[in-house]
Design a protein around this motif. Sequence first.
Motif, mmCIF file in Angstrom:
data_model
loop_
_atom_site.group_PDB
_atom_site.id
_atom_site.type_symbol
_atom_site.label_atom_id
_atom_site.label_comp_id
_atom_site.label_asym_id
_atom_site.label_seq_id
_atom_site.Cartn_x
_atom_site.Cartn_y
_atom_site.Cartn_z
ATOM 1 N N GLN A 105 0.809 -1.220 0.000
ATOM 2 C CA GLN A 105 0.000 0.000 0.000
ATOM 3 C C GLN A 105 0.845 1.274 0.000
ATOM 4 O OE1 GLN A 105 -2.764 -0.542 3.272
ATOM 5 N NE2 GLN A 105 -4.258 -1.501 1.914
ATOM 6 N N LYS A 106 1.967 1.227 0.693
ATOM 7 C CA LYS A 106 2.837 2.408 0.754
ATOM 8 C C LYS A 106 3.841 2.441 -0.398
ATOM 9 C CE LYS A 106 2.688 3.315 5.680
ATOM 10 N NZ LYS A 106 3.474 3.494 6.913
ATOM 11 N N LYS A 107 3.830 1.353 -1.185
ATOM 12 C CA LYS A 107 4.844 1.229 -2.243
ATOM 13 C C LYS A 107 6.227 1.469 -1.637
ATOM 14 C CE LYS A 107 1.940 2.484 -6.208
ATOM 15 N NZ LYS A 107 0.739 1.945 -5.767
ATOM 16 N N ALA A 108 6.431 0.821 -0.494
ATOM 17 C CA ALA A 108 7.648 0.994 0.294
ATOM 18 C C ALA A 108 8.742 0.073 -0.227
ATOM 19 C CB ALA A 108 7.357 0.702 1.767
ATOM 20 N N PHE A 109 9.463 0.532 -1.221
ATOM 21 C CA PHE A 109 10.497 -0.302 -1.820
ATOM 22 C C PHE A 109 11.893 0.126 -1.382
ATOM 23 C CE2 PHE A 109 7.086 -0.457 -5.268
ATOM 24 C CZ PHE A 109 6.437 -1.500 -4.646
ATOM 25 N N ASP A 110 11.957 0.983 -0.385
ATOM 26 C CA ASP A 110 13.215 1.421 0.193
ATOM 27 C C ASP A 110 13.543 0.495 1.373
ATOM 28 O OD1 ASP A 110 15.325 3.514 0.914
ATOM 29 O OD2 ASP A 110 14.056 3.516 2.714
ATOM 30 N N LYS A 111 14.764 -0.030 1.411
ATOM 31 C CA LYS A 111 15.158 -1.005 2.429
ATOM 32 C C LYS A 111 14.934 -0.486 3.848
ATOM 33 C CE LYS A 111 18.841 -4.000 3.964
ATOM 34 N NZ LYS A 111 20.206 -4.446 3.878
ATOM 35 N N LYS A 112 15.295 0.764 4.094
ATOM 36 C CA LYS A 112 15.134 1.325 5.442
ATOM 37 C C LYS A 112 13.658 1.371 5.842
ATOM 38 C CE LYS A 112 16.303 5.190 8.359
ATOM 39 N NZ LYS A 112 16.232 6.614 8.434
ATOM 40 N N LEU A 113 12.803 1.801 4.938
ATOM 41 C CA LEU A 113 11.372 1.872 5.226
ATOM 42 C C LEU A 113 10.789 0.471 5.430
ATOM 43 C CD1 LEU A 113 8.816 3.504 5.626
ATOM 44 C CD2 LEU A 113 8.558 3.619 3.143
ATOM 45 N N ILE A 114 11.217 -0.478 4.606
ATOM 46 C CA ILE A 114 10.759 -1.871 4.757
ATOM 47 C C ILE A 114 11.131 -2.394 6.137
ATOM 48 C CG2 ILE A 114 11.177 -4.244 3.987
ATOM 49 C CD1 ILE A 114 11.407 -3.092 1.103
ATOM 50 N N SER A 165 4.008 -14.740 -0.213
ATOM 51 C CA SER A 165 5.141 -14.185 0.535
ATOM 52 C C SER A 165 6.050 -13.293 -0.301
ATOM 53 C CB SER A 165 5.957 -15.311 1.169
ATOM 54 O OG SER A 165 6.494 -16.146 0.173
ATOM 55 N N LYS A 166 5.929 -13.340 -1.617
ATOM 56 C CA LYS A 166 6.813 -12.558 -2.481
ATOM 57 C C LYS A 166 6.113 -11.303 -2.999
ATOM 58 C CE LYS A 166 10.131 -13.105 -6.165
ATOM 59 N NZ LYS A 166 10.849 -14.118 -6.931
ATOM 60 N N ILE A 167 6.784 -10.183 -2.829
ATOM 61 C CA ILE A 167 6.300 -8.908 -3.355
ATOM 62 C C ILE A 167 7.305 -8.447 -4.394
ATOM 63 C CG2 ILE A 167 5.770 -6.493 -2.859
ATOM 64 C CD1 ILE A 167 5.249 -7.382 0.065
ATOM 65 N N LYS A 168 6.832 -8.267 -5.618
ATOM 66 C CA LYS A 168 7.704 -7.765 -6.684
ATOM 67 C C LYS A 168 7.674 -6.244 -6.662
ATOM 68 C CE LYS A 168 7.150 -11.744 -9.677
ATOM 69 N NZ LYS A 168 6.641 -12.259 -10.927
ATOM 70 N N PHE A 169 8.857 -5.634 -6.714
ATOM 71 C CA PHE A 169 8.928 -4.179 -6.669
ATOM 72 C C PHE A 169 8.483 -3.544 -7.973
ATOM 73 C CE2 PHE A 169 12.573 -4.703 -3.447
ATOM 74 C CZ PHE A 169 11.687 -4.789 -2.406
ATOM 75 N N TYR A 170 8.848 -4.153 -9.069
ATOM 76 C CA TYR A 170 8.546 -3.570 -10.368
ATOM 77 C C TYR A 170 7.904 -4.619 -11.250
ATOM 78 C CZ TYR A 170 12.124 -0.551 -8.425
ATOM 79 O OH TYR A 170 12.846 0.246 -7.582
ATOM 80 N N ASP A 171 6.674 -4.406 -11.604
ATOM 81 C CA ASP A 171 6.019 -5.310 -12.569
ATOM 82 C C ASP A 171 6.311 -4.806 -13.960
ATOM 83 O OD1 ASP A 171 4.869 -7.220 -10.914
ATOM 84 O OD2 ASP A 171 3.138 -5.933 -10.491
ATOM 85 N N LYS A 172 6.712 -5.714 -14.823
ATOM 86 C CA LYS A 172 7.053 -5.339 -16.208
ATOM 87 C C LYS A 172 5.874 -5.492 -17.121
ATOM 88 C CE LYS A 172 11.827 -6.313 -15.526
ATOM 89 N NZ LYS A 172 12.949 -7.114 -15.653
#
Length: 172
Positions: A105-114, A165-172
Amino acid sequence: MNYINFIDYEKPIPYKEVNQITFKKFKGFEFFKKELYGSKYFAYVFTSIDYEITKESINIDAHFHPSRSFVYDKEAKSSELLNHEIYHFKITEIFARKIRKEIIQKKAFDKKLIEEIISKNIILENRFQEKYDYDTFHSYVLKEQKKYEKIVDSTLKSLNKYEDSKIKFYDK
């Protein structure tokens, strides 16, 4: 304190295999007194939320740790006690799904935020686990146990969208 049984070690079991868990899977070492509140029939389950971040995705898994989980009397075969311990694992899965939901929901793809999202939810999970044990008196208060089962089951169902369990950061 967690005593890991390296002699009869069994790797952690992911939540998708929750129905395969029996007291035979509780292979951890005895780690404290021989009674809990006067009963010789008690168990201790160890679960965790584990994650792995790559460039393209993150895997967030709830695991049951057989070699860190313990049951005092494996012959007791108390279905109520096993059920109580399985619900601890289900609670861990709830928070794994909440983490996935928040990241998506937050599109949190930054390691620190995750890692902040994960840390926050692990604290909340620990509080919930403690409240569950307190309110059910480690499964001895059947009415409270049944109440928690309904809450946990309905919460899991409401988060079914986040069971992968898997979240893809970028869908192509």
